[in-house]
Motif scaffolding. Sequence first.
Motif, PDB file in Angstrom:
ATOM      1  N   UNK A 193      -2.959  65.157  37.945  1.00  0.00           N
ATOM      2  CA  UNK A 193      -1.558  64.440  37.872  1.00  0.00           C
ATOM      3  C   UNK A 193      -1.244  63.998  39.263  1.00  0.00           C
ATOM      4  N   UNK A 196       2.325  64.632  40.795  1.00  0.00           N
ATOM      5  CA  UNK A 196       2.512  65.807  41.439  1.00  0.00           C
ATOM      6  C   UNK A 196       2.097  65.826  42.843  1.00  0.00           C
TER       7      UNK A 196
ATOM      8  N   UNK B  50      16.329  58.755  42.579  1.00  0.00           N
ATOM      9  CA  UNK B  50      14.709  58.344  43.446  1.00  0.00           C
ATOM     10  C   UNK B  50      15.100  57.641  44.692  1.00  0.00           C
ATOM     11  N   UNK B  53      15.101  60.579  47.003  1.00  0.00           N
ATOM     12  CA  UNK B  53      13.819  61.536  47.015  1.00  0.00           C
ATOM     13  C   UNK B  53      12.682  60.280  47.610  1.00  0.00           C
ATOM     14  N   UNK B  54      13.007  59.193  48.019  1.00  0.00           N
ATOM     15  CA  UNK B  54      12.234  58.366  48.933  1.00  0.00           C
ATOM     16  C   UNK B  54      11.151  57.549  47.922  1.00  0.00           C
ATOM     17  N   UNK B  55      11.627  57.647  46.466  1.00  0.00           N
ATOM     18  CA  UNK B  55      10.843  56.593  45.688  1.00  0.00           C
ATOM     19  C   UNK B  55      11.257  55.104  45.640  1.00  0.00           C
ATOM     20  N   UNK B  56      12.257  54.971  45.917  1.00  0.00           N
ATOM     21  CA  UNK B  56      12.686  53.679  46.093  1.00  0.00           C
ATOM     22  C   UNK B  56      13.653  53.669  47.569  1.00  0.00           C
ATOM     23  N   UNK B  75       8.801  60.317  50.136  1.00  0.00           N
ATOM     24  CA  UNK B  75       8.780  61.768  49.605  1.00  0.00           C
ATOM     25  C   UNK B  75       8.915  62.640  50.953  1.00  0.00           C
ATOM     26  N   UNK B  79      11.317  65.602  51.882  1.00  0.00           N
ATOM     27  CA  UNK B  79      11.164  67.017  51.883  1.00  0.00           C
ATOM     28  C   UNK B  79      11.506  67.432  53.269  1.00  0.00           C
ATOM     29  N   UNK B  87      11.961  67.332  38.631  1.00  0.00           N
ATOM     30  CA  UNK B  87      12.219  66.035  37.726  1.00  0.00           C
ATOM     31  C   UNK B  87      12.127  66.735  36.260  1.00  0.00           C
ATOM     32  N   UNK B  90       7.899  67.578  34.552  1.00  0.00           N
ATOM     33  CA  UNK B  90       7.536  68.453  35.596  1.00  0.00           C
ATOM     34  C   UNK B  90       6.276  67.812  36.488  1.00  0.00           C
ATOM     35  N   UNK B  91       6.378  67.872  37.574  1.00  0.00           N
ATOM     36  CA  UNK B  91       5.165  67.198  38.341  1.00  0.00           C
ATOM     37  C   UNK B  91       4.311  68.248  38.689  1.00  0.00           C
ATOM     38  N   UNK B  92       3.756  69.065  37.823  1.00  0.00           N
ATOM     39  CA  UNK B  92       2.714  70.028  38.198  1.00  0.00           C
ATOM     40  C   UNK B  92       1.393  69.763  37.501  1.00  0.00           C
ATOM     41  N   UNK B  93       0.261  70.323  38.209  1.00  0.00           N
ATOM     42  CA  UNK B  93      -0.960  70.192  37.896  1.00  0.00           C
ATOM     43  C   UNK B  93      -1.304  71.277  36.703  1.00  0.00           C
ATOM     44  N   UNK B  94      -1.436  70.870  35.620  1.00  0.00           N
ATOM     45  CA  UNK B  94      -1.446  71.670  34.438  1.00  0.00           C
ATOM     46  C   UNK B  94      -2.600  72.861  34.478  1.00  0.00           C
ATOM     47  N   UNK B 155       8.737  75.672  44.236  1.00  0.00           N
ATOM     48  CA  UNK B 155       8.064  74.625  45.041  1.00  0.00           C
ATOM     49  C   UNK B 155       9.166  74.071  46.073  1.00  0.00           C
ATOM     50  N   UNK B 159       9.320  74.824  50.355  1.00  0.00           N
ATOM     51  CA  UNK B 159       9.392  73.819  51.300  1.00  0.00           C
ATOM     52  C   UNK B 159      10.515  73.769  51.953  1.00  0.00           C
TER      53      UNK B 159
END
Lengths: 380, 513
Positions: A193, A196, B50, B53-56, B75, B79, B87, B90-94, B155, B159
């Motif tokens: 992902x 993430x 965004x 959060x530093x995306x744009x 980002x 942080x 978000x 979710x920005x998680x690694x499943x 998370x 941080x």
Amino acid sequence: MIDFLTLLQVLDSSLRLATPLLLVCLAGLFSERAGIFDIGLEGKLLAAAFVSAAFAAITGSVWLGLLAGILASIMLSLLHGLASITLRGDQIISGVAINFLAAGLTVVVAQDLFGQGGRTPPLKSGGRFEPINFPGATSSKGINDAGPLMQLYSELFSGHSLLVYVALLTVPLSWFILYKTRYGLRLRAVGENPAAVDTAGISVVGLRYSAVIIGGVLCGIAGAYIATSLQANFTKDMSAGRGFIALAALIFAKWRPWYALSACLLFGFFFAVDTRFQNILLPAWSLSGFLILIALGLLSYVWRKDYLDKVVLGGLALGISTIAIMIVFSVWNTGASSQIKIPVVFIQSLPYVLTVVVLAGFVGKAIPPRAGGQPYVKER
Amino acid sequence: MTKNPAIELRQISKSFGPVQANKDITIRVMPGTIHGIIGENGAGKSTLMSILYGFYKADAGEIFVDGKKISIPDSQAAIAAGIGMVFQHFKLVENFSVLENIILGAESGALLSPSLSKARAELAALAAEYELNVDPDSIIEDIGVGMQQRVEILKALYRQANILILDEPTGVLTPAEADQLFRILKRLREEGKTIILITHKLREIMDITDTVSVMRQGEMTATLRTDNTSPEDLAELMVGRKVLLRVDKTPAKPTKPVLEIQNLSMVDDFGVQRLKNINLTVKAGEILGIAGVAGNGQSELLQVLGGYSAATGIIKLNGSEIDLSTSVSGDGQARRALGMAHVPEDRQREGLIMDFMAWENAVFGYHREKSNQVNRFFMDNNAIRQETEEKMKRFDVRPPNPKLTAKNFSGGNQQKIVLAREIERNPDLLLVGQPTRGVDIGAIEFIHQQIVALRDQGKAILLISVELDEILSLSDRVLVMFDGAIMGERNPAKTNEKELGLLMAGVSEKAAQ
């Protein structure tokens, strides 16, 4: 029956032939774990083989050859990275292009440099990786009467080129990097992902490039190995599909380093059998029994599958059992020799057949990294 | 002494090509408060966050954190400035554990095991401090969405975030889980954290925020104290005109059964049973609503009814049994011919072909009808285009241009195209999945009116939605689905969100009473 010494020699040559597969497989592992599918392993392997052989031939130093091979392979990796990471292109197309590029360029440049029909001149001793003999190993080599442990030591463990040992060490090293380090955690995460990783403030692009470069280094070592150690020069298409077989081994291994070792050793074993036994005689009964077993295996596999699978694989099973019955019949009727000679092409095709079987998904369910093959685009 | 705002945005502007997503946005959020940002889809809420959060990178404007001007190029910088973001997706690694997800990117060294043990200890401390209990060793894909959201919050806290931004956090939660989330947020506020809550749900704003900003078409139209406002006022500020929040409808007059489902079960390709013995009836002249948290079999029920998943059981339409295989006699075409119309859940994948023009989309599923054809080989494209344009006007699709490709319409207008196609064929039964997902308030009002109007013409309607408000205000009867089975039936006039919420969480009939 096969004696212990012969068995050891077959295993010895399995190890030798598994080495390039293993290195390429681990190269693919790093790349694919980071989410970059790499169908261009074959091309990198071939390019590295040529460049290392050419440099070793010109400079007379195998180390310069190895270095040049690694650099060549890294260049192609970066090309793949540029296309698939930076420009977000299709990873399969980029990989195929690299394969074509390598197949053509190596021969053309070799012809231009050496004028020997697209090959490099045979490498002299300084230009090759010589076997490393462990202390005391040569004295018992090839001697049938030595004790089994001594034979194991001198035949199987001793007498390989340095790169074989390097490849073997790469397995625990890869495992350690992947599962025990921060870099490995991030690498695995970016293949599953990337969002993430991105939202955690880590560069997806940087991670993916680092992964393809590691892949480049490993392919480079593998290429140098086949041209300067397994063989003593470069010949046209000498990679012989190893890049693709390594990809199959990678799927077989479910993208795990230790599994990759076993998968590559299995493929190496088939190659070794092919080189060692050109003519295999098998008793007719056991051969037809074996074929019937395969047919039964196929039938039980398709039992719960769709209609089309049943037709295709059921037909295959029917064909195989027909052959088995014909063998039994002919032996019975004509009283011909009950030993059947297996044609050499069958043995030679074994590693490739196994590749097809693996890719067709017969070996359990292999779940690739979830973000594999997809370029990462930031979403709003 | 006056406190500095925890976060302050001054005159933020951002354009994407000709579209101005944010225009001169200015907000001040005081520390230790919950600030809501509300607005329709496409109002620019997500773009603003965004940027934070530093995306744009904003085209113009300044960002201050604790009174200090900072720039947020990525980002990492966000942080570092103490901003954490949860978000919507979710920005998680499943397939990683909770612990691995929490340390990802915030590891304390090159080797993992010291980072993991340090995080384990800190996680225990955070769990105690904020009452955020999660098993650090469970794998993300094995835990529920409510838990996953906690992991996201942890998370951010791990941080050292002081400012927590949550983007539409309740979209995937049951009412009980949402309550739990709000308790956590209040707890965080007590501990001095600043929270920015982005949502389109007016009720959430009223329930939990201290102050609220309203966005419309890229502009900040108002910033108010929540105590001094009402849902009606906020809706008007969002849309720019008076909006009817309640659906106006008369009691239903159900007559004969149109759709009858008996013992319907379905097992998916992975061998998981998705539908368990479903029995239900929809009568002419009524709206039957099916409530439930996303992923409890509602999608599969629609797929089976729509003819693109096979199942076992009996489905009768107007008294005659339907072929439940997915062969030609049971496919969507065949069912449409029997008087069924379907507004699918995912309009972008199932309802429309995004690269095709509106008029082409408006005829799909009905393209074989005689009225749309010149002769056996050709369709009557001109007539279809003309008819589509009229239809678009009737359904208030903006712009009413039949030659525009589907992807160029906003979510609400895409939904109106699908609705127009299905309703105008005068079906006996209309299946509607998530009719207002991603649709703005103004369009929601219109879509709800159309569905009620169809009911009043004596048609049967099966409504599936994860929005409890929508189910309660539209339906004449409500069924609750959990884990592929019907948990019970309720009268929307005599039930409440709490009771339905328990059923949605799988608490059985008896326990709920």
